[in-house]
Design a protein around this motif. Structure first.
Motif, PDB file in Angstrom:
ATOM      1  N   UNK A   1      71.862 -20.656  83.537  1.00  0.00           N
ATOM      2  CA  UNK A   1      71.287 -21.164  84.789  1.00  0.00           C
ATOM      3  C   UNK A   1      70.906 -22.627  84.605  1.00  0.00           C
ATOM      4  N   UNK A   2      71.418 -23.514  85.481  1.00  0.00           N
ATOM      5  CA  UNK A   2      71.096 -24.932  85.322  1.00  0.00           C
ATOM      6  C   UNK A   2      69.632 -25.214  85.619  1.00  0.00           C
ATOM      7  N   UNK A   3      69.097 -26.264  84.962  1.00  0.00           N
ATOM      8  CA  UNK A   3      67.715 -26.662  85.201  1.00  0.00           C
ATOM      9  C   UNK A   3      67.590 -27.351  86.541  1.00  0.00           C
ATOM     10  N   UNK A   4      66.410 -27.259  87.183  1.00  0.00           N
ATOM     11  CA  UNK A   4      66.158 -28.096  88.360  1.00  0.00           C
ATOM     12  C   UNK A   4      66.212 -29.575  87.959  1.00  0.00           C
ATOM     13  N   UNK A   5      66.421 -30.444  88.932  1.00  0.00           N
ATOM     14  CA  UNK A   5      66.479 -31.879  88.646  1.00  0.00           C
ATOM     15  C   UNK A   5      65.138 -32.363  88.116  1.00  0.00           C
ATOM     16  N   UNK A   6      65.186 -33.357  87.211  1.00  0.00           N
ATOM     17  CA  UNK A   6      63.945 -33.951  86.733  1.00  0.00           C
ATOM     18  C   UNK A   6      63.828 -34.043  85.235  1.00  0.00           C
ATOM     19  N   UNK A   7      64.857 -33.620  84.500  1.00  0.00           N
ATOM     20  CA  UNK A   7      64.859 -33.739  83.044  1.00  0.00           C
ATOM     21  C   UNK A   7      65.790 -34.884  82.664  1.00  0.00           C
ATOM     22  N   UNK A   8      65.330 -35.736  81.760  1.00  0.00           N
ATOM     23  CA  UNK A   8      66.079 -36.947  81.422  1.00  0.00           C
ATOM     24  C   UNK A   8      66.232 -37.085  79.909  1.00  0.00           C
ATOM     25  N   UNK A   9      67.328 -37.731  79.504  1.00  0.00           N
ATOM     26  CA  UNK A   9      67.636 -37.870  78.081  1.00  0.00           C
ATOM     27  C   UNK A   9      66.616 -38.738  77.346  1.00  0.00           C
ATOM     28  N   UNK A  10      66.003 -39.689  78.041  1.00  0.00           N
ATOM     29  CA  UNK A  10      64.920 -40.498  77.470  1.00  0.00           C
ATOM     30  C   UNK A  10      63.630 -40.086  78.180  1.00  0.00           C
ATOM     31  N   UNK A  11      62.725 -39.479  77.449  1.00  0.00           N
ATOM     32  CA  UNK A  11      61.499 -38.971  78.066  1.00  0.00           C
ATOM     33  C   UNK A  11      60.297 -39.400  77.229  1.00  0.00           C
ATOM     34  N   UNK A  12      59.130 -38.937  77.599  1.00  0.00           N
ATOM     35  CA  UNK A  12      57.908 -39.280  76.861  1.00  0.00           C
ATOM     36  C   UNK A  12      56.883 -38.191  77.107  1.00  0.00           C
ATOM     37  N   UNK A  13      55.864 -38.154  76.269  1.00  0.00           N
ATOM     38  CA  UNK A  13      54.891 -37.071  76.316  1.00  0.00           C
ATOM     39  C   UNK A  13      53.831 -37.297  77.388  1.00  0.00           C
ATOM     40  N   UNK A  14      53.584 -38.550  77.778  1.00  0.00           N
ATOM     41  CA  UNK A  14      52.723 -38.754  78.939  1.00  0.00           C
ATOM     42  C   UNK A  14      51.703 -39.861  78.867  1.00  0.00           C
ATOM     43  N   UNK A  15      51.088 -40.076  77.703  1.00  0.00           N
ATOM     44  CA  UNK A  15      49.991 -41.042  77.651  1.00  0.00           C
ATOM     45  C   UNK A  15      50.450 -42.399  77.134  1.00  0.00           C
ATOM     46  N   UNK A  16      49.798 -43.442  77.635  1.00  0.00           N
ATOM     47  CA  UNK A  16      50.045 -44.811  77.187  1.00  0.00           C
ATOM     48  C   UNK A  16      48.704 -45.475  76.860  1.00  0.00           C
ATOM     49  N   UNK A  17      48.777 -46.541  76.079  1.00  0.00           N
ATOM     50  CA  UNK A  17      47.569 -47.260  75.672  1.00  0.00           C
ATOM     51  C   UNK A  17      46.771 -47.708  76.894  1.00  0.00           C
ATOM     52  N   UNK A  18      45.462 -47.493  76.846  1.00  0.00           N
ATOM     53  CA  UNK A  18      44.614 -47.883  77.964  1.00  0.00           C
ATOM     54  C   UNK A  18      44.373 -49.388  77.937  1.00  0.00           C
ATOM     55  N   UNK A  19      44.575 -50.064  79.057  1.00  0.00           N
ATOM     56  CA  UNK A  19      44.247 -51.498  79.133  1.00  0.00           C
ATOM     57  C   UNK A  19      42.750 -51.722  78.941  1.00  0.00           C
ATOM     58  N   UNK A  20      42.398 -52.901  78.428  1.00  0.00           N
ATOM     59  CA  UNK A  20      40.998 -53.198  78.128  1.00  0.00           C
ATOM     60  C   UNK A  20      40.073 -53.044  79.342  1.00  0.00           C
ATOM     61  N   UNK A  21      40.467 -53.453  80.547  1.00  0.00           N
ATOM     62  CA  UNK A  21      39.555 -53.272  81.680  1.00  0.00           C
ATOM     63  C   UNK A  21      39.157 -51.805  81.907  1.00  0.00           C
TER      64      UNK A  21
END
Length: 385
Positions: A1-21
């Motif tokens: 069964x194919x996956x629904x759209x939304x999966x990509x070969x380049x992905x990430x876990x979710x969090x990024x460095x918080x800006x100083x402000x």
């Protein structure tokens, strides 16, 4: 069964460095120098920027960078009725900075009085729509929430009120399932089609020392019983999701200021993880030897995807492109459909807690751009699975 759209070969876990402000504003909130509304306005401004940065770096799966959180799990779980933060966990796994994770306790009956992530999801969707996208690439807003196991594993029976829950099974687990079902239903109704569950506990059950601690804490002879219990818990929590919603799970061995907490390959949990857990996508840590080899991927069913975290968010230096390609191909040898079942990411987010890992924002984005570049060289310019 194919996956629904939304999966990509380049992905990430979710969090990024918080800006100083944002960091400064959080400190001011702690001293009551600013209001929650003022903090949210500052977060809005910088979430708009991080959404744009993700898309401009080539990512098609976009999050709010977890800019509204201090810890990847606490800020979500505290919005559930009956859940409170009380001090810190007693743990042998203290960071080199002297920090132990906050302790979550269940002080009353669990409930879901309000949607937790819906407003945040809608804001990201709004900002995605503002970003120039001349090639018309599909962009998916992904919502990351802690796995339901996070309410049980670390504290065990001692952290759950005996008055509210004289017995855990079935009442406690039924209520925990219900609050997650309600949150996922609210997200779907708002338009969300990709939810990622962040789960340290299944990964901790790969660590020999932590398995022994968990068995003692939860009163089981075999830690494998916990693995199966958690697979069942997660399956029940996501059982009502519609067919066009993707559920992913990220297994993490700890990620605080570039420090990890657990080690050990996936073999102790692999068969249950891949054969019994009803998720679509696995985000797996594989950035160094402590995650073991790729042989557990032999249990991967043909209809599921692994986002292979062979790149490192813990180090400022860029990963070696050829080494990453080699490891992708090595892992593909254990998957039924080879590279078709793999995607690429860093092993974890860049900032699972507000402090962030030991690298700069520019180094972070350079690593993301390199990831996208490698993915295109391996799978071609169309990164949609």
């Amino acid at each position: 069964m194919p996956l629904p759209a939304g999966v990509y070969r380049a992905d990430h876990v979710g969090s990024f460095l918080r800006p100083k402000p944002i960091l400064d504003a959080r400190e001011k909130l702690d001293t009551q120098s600013i209001s929650l509304d003022s903090l949210r306005a500052i977060e809005d401004e910088h979430i708009s920027t991080v959404v744009q940065a993700q898309i401009q770096s080539g990512l098609q799966s976009v999050t709010d960078g977890e800019f509204r959180r201090a810890w990847f799990h606490i800020d979500f779980l505290q919005h559930l009725a009956g859940v409170e933060r009380h001090g810190s966990l007693s743990s042998t796994n203290v960071t080199s900075h002297g920090v132990t994770p906050p302790k979550i306790v269940v002080s009353g009956k669990l409930g879901h009085p309000n949607a937790i992530q819906v407003d945040d999801f809608k804001f990201v969707e709004q900002e995605v729509a503002k970003v120039a996208n001349p090639e018309g690439k599909k962009i998916t807003t992904k919502v990351c929430i802690p796995s339901p196991t996070m309410v049980h594993f670390r504290g065990g029976r001692e952290a759950i009120s005996t008055e509210a829950y004289p017995t855990l099974d079935p009442d406690f687990f039924d209520d925990l399932v219900k609050v997650y079902q309600e949150e996922i239903a609210d997200l779907y109704a708002a338009g969300c089609r990709f939810v990622q569950l962040d789960d340290t506990n299944l990964a901790y059950l790969c660590d020999e020392g932590m398995r022994a601690e968990a068995a003692k804490r939860h009163g089981v002879d075999d830690p494998q019983a916990l693995t199966k219990q958690y697979a069942n818990l997660i399956n029940r929590a996501i059982a009502n999701r519609p067919k066009d919603m993707i559920i992913g799970i990220h297994l993490c061995r700890g990620n605080f200021r570039s420090q990890w907490f657990a080690e050990g390959g996936y073999e102790p949990v692999a068969e249950t993880l891949f054969k019994e857990l009803d998720v679509d996508v696995y985000f797996l840590e594989y950035d160094d030897a402590r995650s073991g080899d790729f042989t557990p991927l032999r249990f991967l069913p043909e209809n599921k995807i692994v986002v292979l975290g062979v790149m490192s968010s813990k180090k400022a230096a860029l990963d070696d492109k050829e080494d990453i390609k080699r490891r992708l191909n090595e892992a593909a040898g254990f998957c039924p459909k080879g590279l078709d079942q793999l995607c690429l990411s860093h092993q974890c987010g860049f900032s699972s807690t507000v402090e962030g890992n030991d690298l700069s924002e520019e180094e972070q984005w350079a690593k993301v751009r390199l990831e996208v570049e490698i993915a295109k060289e391996v799978w071609g310019d169309d990164l949609t699975v």
